[in-house]
Design an enzyme around this catalytic site. Structure first.
Site, short mmCIF file in Angstrom:
data_model
loop_
_atom_site.label_atom_id
_atom_site.label_comp_id
_atom_site.label_asym_id
_atom_site.label_seq_id
_atom_site.Cartn_x
_atom_site.Cartn_y
_atom_site.Cartn_z
N CYS A 85 0.82 -1.21 0.00
CA CYS A 85 0.00 0.00 0.00
C CYS A 85 0.86 1.26 0.00
O CYS A 85 0.40 2.33 -0.40
CB CYS A 85 -0.94 0.00 1.21
SG CYS A 85 -0.11 -0.04 2.81
N GLN B 287 5.83 -8.76 4.25
CA GLN B 287 5.67 -8.55 2.81
C GLN B 287 6.95 -8.88 2.05
O GLN B 287 6.90 -9.41 0.94
CB GLN B 287 5.23 -7.11 2.56
CG GLN B 287 3.80 -6.84 3.04
CD GLN B 287 3.49 -5.36 3.20
OE1 GLN B 287 4.38 -4.54 3.41
NE2 GLN B 287 2.22 -5.02 3.13
N GLY C 161 -7.52 -5.72 7.68
CA GLY C 161 -8.83 -5.60 8.31
C GLY C 161 -8.85 -6.22 9.70
O GLY C 161 -9.46 -5.66 10.63
N GLY D 275 -9.12 -9.36 5.83
CA GLY D 275 -7.77 -9.88 5.60
C GLY D 275 -6.84 -9.43 6.70
O GLY D 275 -7.27 -9.07 7.80
#
Length: 530
Positions: free
Chosen positions: A135, A205, A282, A279
């Site tokens: 993001c 990530q 969230g 996910g």
């Protein structure tokens, strides 16, 4: 590295040399007339190449001098491709350099990473590749045969896949090379380059890049080694500096921002909360809402399974209500705050939809932490509606940053140390092609000499006798090669030994003319790949 003037220019190598002198490239060499060869225009009809045409222009009176100059030209052209090793390059855009409107167009879903790697490695000057798309950042890591041309090809590829003009990408991108790339990815993995200093999600990530890259052809030794080392650095920094202690995440910052923007008469326990997406992000939003005193919320998700798993982790007294995705708009009509964090590549909330929602007492807040965004930018134009995205979290992060600056300085010392280790390891890889080519060179000599000598012996040798002769010759050659091979092996830990090893490699390349073979192998691999 110098190259023996005795090497043969094969068609593929000649083609590369011709392209290398093509005036359309910006990195053109010095004019040929400087070294006594008249430059001729290139065209598609003449397939014989620059070297063949240049040879035709040699006048009899200057033949010897021109041939010498031609050999210098060959050598200098080869040197451009072999003197320096391939470069690791990152072409990136992040929250620090580009707005979310641009990042969301460039974002590549995780499922598309293998395809992106394959396409990138299909470019002429790219050997290896990896994609880090989150993001907050979109970064392409490549191993490039040529820095300038590699960057140009990748930037054009990014433009083609996103629809953003090259000129606009160039305004917002950042470029790093070799050691600076190592420093950057280590800082990224450690959480030092994040909007939220020290946050832990970025390490997960980076791990995912390695996990997805396993088995993908273009995720080669250099790039995979870089990312694996980055994971080690990220773990070490968090263990030795405790930089993540008290750190806010993107999700927690989103919750803090929402609570800051609520009217004074509202608070976490009274505001009606809606979370769209269950996910990783969230789930963290839900946990932080509960930590702030929220005891009831609605969660919209494609399936109930993830919502049920989150519900089971909550303390007694917390009510989490599941709703399917087709009820999202009706749920938003009854919410004061809407958090969105899905992987949807198109907006879930558009202006015409939100306009139909009934007004709330003050203003309905949309906090969108997805990239691409889940809430259309035009939604902010609606009266009684306020929209925030990841770029708006800086306000929250600034207040949380000061107490971790000192820990970040400690982390930099670790990164500097680990960068030296990685660069030394990468330097040690330089000798691998030379070792392989030297071994192949001796194998060819052995095979040729055996075939030449057996008929002269005048006897019909059986397989056992032939193997004995073969083993004898190989044994002698292996003993002769043992010394040179030992001087080409280095683990990269000792800088003095490493420097000597690279000097030895260059000497062997010169003596046996291995540079041209190594280059041709790279060209051959590219041609076969296409």
């Amino acid at each position: 590295m110098a190259v023996s003037s005795a090497f043969v220019v094969t068609p593929k190598l000649e083609k590369l040399l011709a392209n290398h002198h093509n005036p359309t490239y910006s990195s053109s060499p010095a004019p040929l007339d400087v070294i006594g060869i008249r430059a001729l225009p290139m065209n598609n009809r003449n397939k014989r190449g620059l070297i063949q045409r240049a040879r035709c222009e040699i006048s009899p009176s200057n033949k010897a001098a021109s041939i010498s100059a031609l050999e210098q030209l060959k050598t200098s052209a080869i040197d451009r491709y072999t003197k320096e090793r391939s470069s690791i390059v990152v072409i990136g855009l992040s929250i620090h350099t580009a707005p979310v409107e641009m990042r969301e167009k460039l974002a590549i879903p995780e499922a598309e990473w293998p395809r992106a790697i394959a396409e990138l490695c299909g470019l002429n000057h790219i050997e290896e590749a990896a994609v880090l798309s989150t993001c907050n950042r979109m970064e392409i890591y490549v191993l490039a045969l040529s820095q300038h041309r590699g960057v140009k090809e990748v930037t054009e590829w990014m433009s083609k896949t996103s629809g953003i003009p090259v000129s606009e990408i160039c305004q917002h991108r950042f470029l790093l090379y070799n050691k600076d790339v190592t420093q950057h990815i280590f800082e990224v993995s450690a959480g030092l380059d994040s909007l939220v200093l020290g946050e832990g999600q970025i390490l997960a990530q980076v791990k995912q890049v390695v996990k997805v890259g396993q088995g993908v052809n273009g995720f080669g030794r250099n790039i995979s080694g870089l990312f694996k080392h980055a994971i080690t650095v990220g773990k070490r920094v968090r263990t030795e500096t405790n930089i993540a202690a008290g750190a806010v995440s993107v999700s927690s910052a989103a919750v803090e921002l929402a609570l800051m923007k609520l009217p004074e008469s509202s608070h976490a326990s009274s505001a009606r909360m809606l979370v769209v997406g269950a996910g990783k992000m969230g789930k963290l939003v839900i946990k932080h809402l509960v930590a702030k005193g929220c005891t009831k919320m609605v969660v919209v998700n494609r399936s109930e399974e993830k919502v049920a798993a989150v519900r089971n982790e909550m303390p007694p007294g917390v009510e989490i209500i599941y709703k399917p995705l087709d009820e999202m708009l009706s749920c938003a009509a009854e919410a004061d705050v809407v958090f969105t964090s899905t992987a949807s590549e198109t907006p879930l909330f558009l202006k015409e939809q939100v306009e139909t929602l009934p007004p709330v007492r003050d203003a309905r807040l949309f906090v969108d932490i997805s990239v691409p965004r889940n809430v259309g930018s035009c939604v902010a134009e609606i009266d009684g509606t306020r929209v925030f995205n990841v770029d708006d979290l800086k306000e929250v992060v600034a207040a949380n940053k000061e107490d971790r600056v000192r820990k970040a300085m400690d982390a930099q010392a670790i990164i500097t140390d680990e960068s030296k280790h990685f660069e030394a390891w990468r330097d040690s890889l330089e000798t691998v092609p030379t070792i392989k080519k030297l071994r192949g060179y001796t194998e060819r000599i052995i095979a040729a000499e055996i075939e030449k000598s057996l008929p002269k012996m005048g006897i019909d040798m059986n397989k056992k006798m032939r193997k004995t002769v073969d083993d004898l010759i190989r044994g002698i050659v292996n003993k002769l090669l043992h010394g040179p091979m030992q001087h080409l092996r280095c683990d990269g830990n000792d800088s003095r030994t490493l420097s000597e090893t690279l000097d030895n490699m260059q000497a062997l390349n010169r003596m046996y003319g291995l540079d041209a073979e190594i280059l041709e192998e790279k060209i051959r691999a590219k041609v076969e790949k296409k």
